[in-house]
Design an enzyme around this catalytic site. Structure first.
Site, short mmCIF file in Angstrom:
data_model
loop_
_atom_site.label_atom_id
_atom_site.label_comp_id
_atom_site.label_asym_id
_atom_site.label_seq_id
_atom_site.Cartn_x
_atom_site.Cartn_y
_atom_site.Cartn_z
N MET A 86 0.46 -2.78 8.65
CA MET A 86 -0.25 -2.91 7.38
C MET A 86 -1.19 -4.11 7.42
O MET A 86 -0.80 -5.19 7.82
CB MET A 86 0.78 -3.03 6.25
CG MET A 86 0.18 -3.19 4.88
SD MET A 86 -0.85 -1.78 4.42
CE MET A 86 -2.06 -2.57 3.38
N GLU A 87 -2.41 -3.85 6.96
CA GLU A 87 -3.50 -4.82 7.13
C GLU A 87 -3.60 -5.88 6.04
O GLU A 87 -4.70 -6.39 5.78
CB GLU A 87 -4.81 -4.04 7.20
CG GLU A 87 -5.28 -3.38 5.88
CD GLU A 87 -4.88 -1.92 5.70
OE1 GLU A 87 -3.90 -1.49 6.32
OE2 GLU A 87 -5.55 -1.21 4.93
N ASN A 88 -2.50 -6.26 5.38
CA ASN A 88 -2.56 -7.29 4.32
C ASN A 88 -3.44 -8.46 4.74
O ASN A 88 -3.38 -8.92 5.87
CB ASN A 88 -1.15 -7.82 4.05
CG ASN A 88 -0.13 -6.74 4.01
OD1 ASN A 88 -0.19 -5.85 3.18
ND2 ASN A 88 0.81 -6.77 4.96
N GLU A 115 0.85 -1.19 0.00
CA GLU A 115 0.00 0.00 0.00
C GLU A 115 0.89 1.24 0.00
O GLU A 115 1.82 1.29 0.79
CB GLU A 115 -0.92 0.04 1.23
CG GLU A 115 -1.90 1.21 1.13
CD GLU A 115 -2.94 1.24 2.26
OE1 GLU A 115 -2.94 0.37 3.13
OE2 GLU A 115 -3.73 2.17 2.24
N HIS A 153 -6.72 -1.91 15.16
CA HIS A 153 -6.95 -1.17 13.93
C HIS A 153 -6.74 -2.08 12.71
O HIS A 153 -7.60 -2.15 11.82
CB HIS A 153 -6.00 0.04 13.89
CG HIS A 153 -6.09 0.86 12.64
ND1 HIS A 153 -6.82 2.03 12.58
CD2 HIS A 153 -5.54 0.70 11.41
CE1 HIS A 153 -6.72 2.53 11.36
NE2 HIS A 153 -5.95 1.75 10.63
N GLU A 154 -5.62 -2.77 12.68
CA GLU A 154 -5.33 -3.61 11.49
C GLU A 154 -6.33 -4.76 11.42
O GLU A 154 -6.76 -5.14 10.33
CB GLU A 154 -3.89 -4.13 11.52
CG GLU A 154 -2.80 -3.07 11.64
CD GLU A 154 -2.93 -1.89 10.70
OE1 GLU A 154 -3.47 -2.06 9.60
OE2 GLU A 154 -2.51 -0.77 11.08
N HIS A 175 -9.59 -3.61 9.94
CA HIS A 175 -9.53 -3.42 8.48
C HIS A 175 -10.01 -4.65 7.72
O HIS A 175 -10.38 -4.55 6.55
CB HIS A 175 -8.09 -3.14 8.04
CG HIS A 175 -7.73 -1.68 7.97
ND1 HIS A 175 -8.55 -0.74 7.41
CD2 HIS A 175 -6.61 -1.01 8.37
CE1 HIS A 175 -7.95 0.45 7.49
NE2 HIS A 175 -6.79 0.32 8.06
N GLU A 214 -9.80 4.29 6.19
CA GLU A 214 -8.99 4.74 7.32
C GLU A 214 -9.80 5.51 8.36
O GLU A 214 -9.65 5.29 9.56
CB GLU A 214 -7.79 5.56 6.82
CG GLU A 214 -6.79 4.76 5.97
CD GLU A 214 -6.28 3.50 6.63
OE1 GLU A 214 -6.45 3.33 7.85
OE2 GLU A 214 -5.71 2.64 5.91
N1 BAL Z 1 -3.28 1.03 5.58
C1 BAL Z 1 -2.06 1.55 6.09
C2 BAL Z 1 -1.86 1.29 7.52
C3 BAL Z 1 -3.11 1.49 8.26
O1 BAL Z 1 -3.68 2.57 8.29
O2 BAL Z 1 -3.63 0.55 8.82
ZN ZN Z 2 -5.58 1.84 8.68
#
Ligand code: BAL
Ligand code: ZN
Length: 871
Positions: A264-266, A122, A298-299, A302, A321
């Protein structure tokens, strides 16, 4: 790089149903074979040209269409693209590329972090791996095979579920992963390394077993428990609060030390900056523990708000976000003190985000254009975006908001959508017209509310008049009125709150006009208004409170946020009066009434240590700066320091008493109550240390030596390191270094303490530290801890009158830009604020921006920030 506009959006010409990737990992020459099933998009204009993104660093080795080699004249290779000139309606495309992970210092795409392979795709990192339509509205089912040396890279991870593995004759092994959920390339990830993992299980609400794994280097295995607990809490919370269940059989988190962002939320394979996942009481402060909890959550969140439902294009970044930050904020509020959480998040919003919204990089929550999308991972997109979602929650109420979220997730599952789609779901469930509300997404700038009131005793009628306006920002001079919730209460003279509409003591007023008057009947005494309770909208509110009225709200308002804010506003007024005195060369003194107010807060502190720690903290230098007409960094620092000294001196026995009362009694725990106790105690210690008395120094030194946790040890360190006791400061810094030199994250703290030391000679100290063995000029965490902390949290030294701080920053930006443009652009922030300072500093800051500009050959990232700042 050209400017890209939202208005120019067109759907992708071709779709990729599946992509199969094979990575033969090699430090300098990784081979990537991709096999794509491509078909023309029925929703797009017909074309025979297929344009794929590809970074200039990617070497094209081979390309086949339906099994046949493509001749060189069948495609065009430009710097950022590979264009196939004539393709059929549907076909198979095979591409082989070669990339060099070791040479990748930008940390986008595939790179090496301390010898392990990891990725960051990202926003536009996938194009540094292979040629592909690297845009979020192209969603595909990914299969990934990783091949690497078995002894050096025993762990091979990808998105989704592992389906097959095997060994090759040459000592290499391989694993194939399949992710059944279609996703954009920005959610692709792989990891290969010598890693250990902490494993656990989670049973979802429908009874499915999910394996949870958190990977790190062996030495960090003991630091993973907190993240695991946070992950399980987040998974349960999302089921309970949003009805969202996890969808794969496995959820993995990997800790890496070289990372541009926090995490990062991969899909199924989150990659985390070590700073946001590792936590242990001995090495991590309470603030660090809370950061880990909220970033892990948070991740995880997502997975629905971002992955299952993703963004159509990068202008919609706040769709995922803003919503996800709102979700993690509510989660943290449920896990800890809701008021403390709210104070913290508003603190960030109204210092840093308001400053951004008033500067040259100001942009709407949904930007209309950008040069480099990496520059738009901003406080506006994240924090203001969350505030906008929170306003919807406030306006619609929790139940209707939840129905709207359900509809949004169901309606758009597996799709790439827009902020309009999100608001439409909320409009559909509520039956409300939210057209005007959407201005929050398209208009930048922080609105001002000017409030006045009138009470008529004879008719027992109270009226509030509210005028709203919004300053011009780069994208628009004129702004239309916003639709916003203004939560208010009315206080009686005895401190109790009037009962208002629906039997409640807080009433929601809806603003939609440039000017509106709200009437309250049956108000039998002149009330004192408590306005914008819980900070119900991201605005600047002005009402003509007297100091006495603010002190009254501080003691009596039932709204915890507004009690705290009344104290902040009271302090801020005094700060501003003292700054004027300082600038006129007058002696400074603290009014007795102010000291008396603090005394009474100190006396009540044991009843609620967490709140007391907030109330007894003066407005930060950053907040004072943001609210100032013109920023005078020296005056701000001097006045704030003077106030801390005077409060310390006049209330010394109270600080000391409170410090003793909140001593750790029975060893460390990470409970909210213990965190509150530590924060209050350490705040008291910090006041005592400004008095420069040997007795207090001994107290701090003893705490440093005997602490069983990093929160207390670090608090002692910083209080001594920033004091006038130079020998003791050097001793403690040296001791801390020798104790923790092998703990990279602790060393970041060690660098940061020194970088933020406000005493004279800051720049020289920082320059020496750049040469220190614990510093690593390629590691973003180290750069942020030293250069970032100096430029953003050491105003007196950074803004030195001779411009040396500005020159230093510009030197480093020029150096860093070639290495890591994202980090370089981010570091620029303090220089972008040049218009907020007096003419002499303006000129010096501008000159450094110009110097950067004149160098030429800048990355798009740095070019965009510098050019907009100079505009
Ligand atoms: N997507 C980038 C990192 C985050 O905001 O979770
Ligand atoms: Zn995020």
């Amino acid at each position: 790089k050209p400017t890209i506009y939202l208005k120019d959006y067109t759907p992708p010409s071709f779709l990729i149903d599946t992509i199969s990737l094979r990575f033969e990992l090699d430090e300098t020459a990784t081979r990537v074979k991709s096999q794509l099933q491509v078909r023309r998009n029925p929703q797009a204009a017909v074309t025979r040209q297929l344009q794929l993104h590809g970074h200039e660093s990617v070497e094209l080795c081979e390309i086949k269409l339906n099994g046949a080699h493509l001749a060189a004249d069948a495609y065009q290779r430009e710097a950022e693209f590979l264009t196939l000139l004539d393709v059929p309606e549907s076909f198979e495309l095979e591409i082989e590329t070669c990339i060099n992970p070791e040479a990748n210092t930008a940390l986008e795409g595939l790179y090496l972090s301390d010898g392990m392979y990891c990725t960051q795709c990202e926003a536009e990192g996938f194009r540094r791996i292979t040629f592909y339509p690297d845009r979020p509205d192209v969603m595909s089912v990914f299969t990934t095979t990783l091949v690497a040396d078995a002894s050096r890279f025993p762990v091979l991870l990808g998105n989704g579920n592992p389906v097959q593995r095997g060994e090759l004759d040459d000592g290499r092994h391989w694993v194939t992963w399949v992710d059944p959920f279609p996703k954009p390339a920005y959610l692709f990830a792989l990891v290969a390394g010598d890693l250990q993992c902490l494993e656990d299980q989670f049973t979802t609400c429908s009874g499915r077993q999910v394996t949870l794994q958190i990977y790190a280097e062996a030495k960090d295995l003991e630091k993973l428990d907190h993240a695991m607990t946070a992950l399980k809490n987040a998974m349960r919370w999302d089921e309970e609060v949003y009805g969202r269940e996890y969808d794969l059989d496995i959820y993995m988190i990997v800790a890496v030390d070289f990372f541009n962002m926090g995490a990062m939320e991969n899909k199924g394979l989150n990659i985390f900056n070590t700073a946001c996942v590792l936590a242990h009481p001995r090495t991590t402060t309470d603030a660090g523990f809370q950061r880990v909890e909220s970033v892990v959550a948070h991740e995880y969140f997502h997975n629905w708000s971002g992955n299952r439902v993703t963004c159509r294009d990068w202008f919609q970044l706040s769709l995922k976000e803003g919503f996800t930050v709102f979700r993690d904020q509510c989660f943290s509020a449920d896990m800890h003190s809701a008021v403390v959480q709210r104070v913290d998040e508003v603190g960030i919003l109204r210092t840093a985000q308001f400053a951004e919204d008033a500067g040259p990089m100001a942009h709407p929550v949904r930007p209309a254009s950008f040069i480099e999308i990496s520059n738009f991972y901003t406080l506006t997109v994240y924090e203001k975006g969350a505030a906008v979602v929170r306003m919807l929650h406030t306006l619609l109420g929790a139940d209707v908001f939840r129905k709207g979220a359900d509809l949004y997730f169901e309606r758009h599952d597996g799709q790439a959508v827009t902020t309009d789609d999100f608001v439409q779901a909320m409009a559909d469930v509520s039956g409300r017209d939210l057209t005007q509300f959407k201005r929050w997404y398209s208009q930048a700038g922080t609105p001002r509310l000017k409030v006045s009131d009138h009470y008529d005793a004879a008719s027992q009628r109270y009226q509030l008049n509210v005028q709203q306006s919004c300053p011009a920002t780069p994208e628009a001079q004129q702004k239309l009125p916003f639709h916003l919730p203004l939560s208010v209460g009315l206080l009686r003279a005895d401190g109790s709150s009037f009962v208002l509409k629906d039997g409640k003591t807080t009433q929601l007023l809806e603003l939609t006009e440039a000017e509106q008057t709200f009437v309250f009947d049956s108000i039998d005494e002149a009330p004192l208004p408590s306005l914008l309770r819980d900070f119900s909208a991201p605005v600047k509110l002005v009402y003509g409170y007297t100091d006495e009225q603010l002190a009254f709200l501080l003691s009596h308002d039932e709204d915890g946020f507004n009690r705290w804010d009344a104290g902040q506003q009271l302090s801020l007024r005094l700060v501003n009066r003292l700054i004027a005195d300082y600038q006129q060369g007058k002696p400074l003194s603290l009014p007795d009434t102010f000291v008396a107010t603090w005394q009474s807060v100190l006396q009540q502190a044991p009843q609620d240590p967490a709140m007391a720690a907030l109330l007894l903290t003066l407005p930060s230098e950053a907040y004072i700066s943001e609210t100032a007409e013109q920023i005078d960094p020296l005056a701000i620092h001097h006045v704030r320091h003077f106030m801390r000294c005077a409060l310390a001196e006049q209330l010394e026995s109270s600080w000391l008493e409170l410090c003793r009362q909140h001593d750790s009694q029975s060893g460390y725990t990470a409970s909210a109550a213990d965190m509150a106790r530590r924060s209050l105690r350490n705040l008291c210690l910090s006041y005592l240390m400004v008095l420069e008395s040997p007795a207090h120094l001994a107290l701090a030194q003893q705490q440093f030596e005997t602490a069983d946790n990093m929160t207390d040890q670090f608090a002692a360190l910083i209080s001594v390191a920033h004091s006038g006791f130079r020998d003791s400061a050097d001793e403690l810094l040296a001791e801390f270094l020798s104790q923790w030199q092998h703990e990279s994250l602790v060393m970041n703290q060690w660098l940061m303490v020194q970088a933020t030391d406000p005493r004279e000679g800051g720049l020289a100290r920082v320059q020496q530290l750049l040469e220190h063995p614990v510093y690593d000029a390629r590691n973003p965490n180290k750069i942020r801890s030293l250069i970032g902390a100096f430029c953003q949290q050491n105003a007196v030294n950074f803004h030195a009158q001779d411009g040396s701080g500005y020159r230093f920053l510009a030197d480093h930006i020029l150096q860093l830009d070639a290495q890591n443009p994202q980090i370089a652009a981010r570091l620029l922030t303090p220089l972008t604020r040049w218009r907020r300072y007096a003419a002499d500093r303006q000129a010096l800051m501008q000159a450094q921006l110009q110097r950067i500009m004149d160098k030429g050959q800048l990355s798009g990232d740095v070019y965009e920030v510098v050019s907009k700042s100079l505009c």
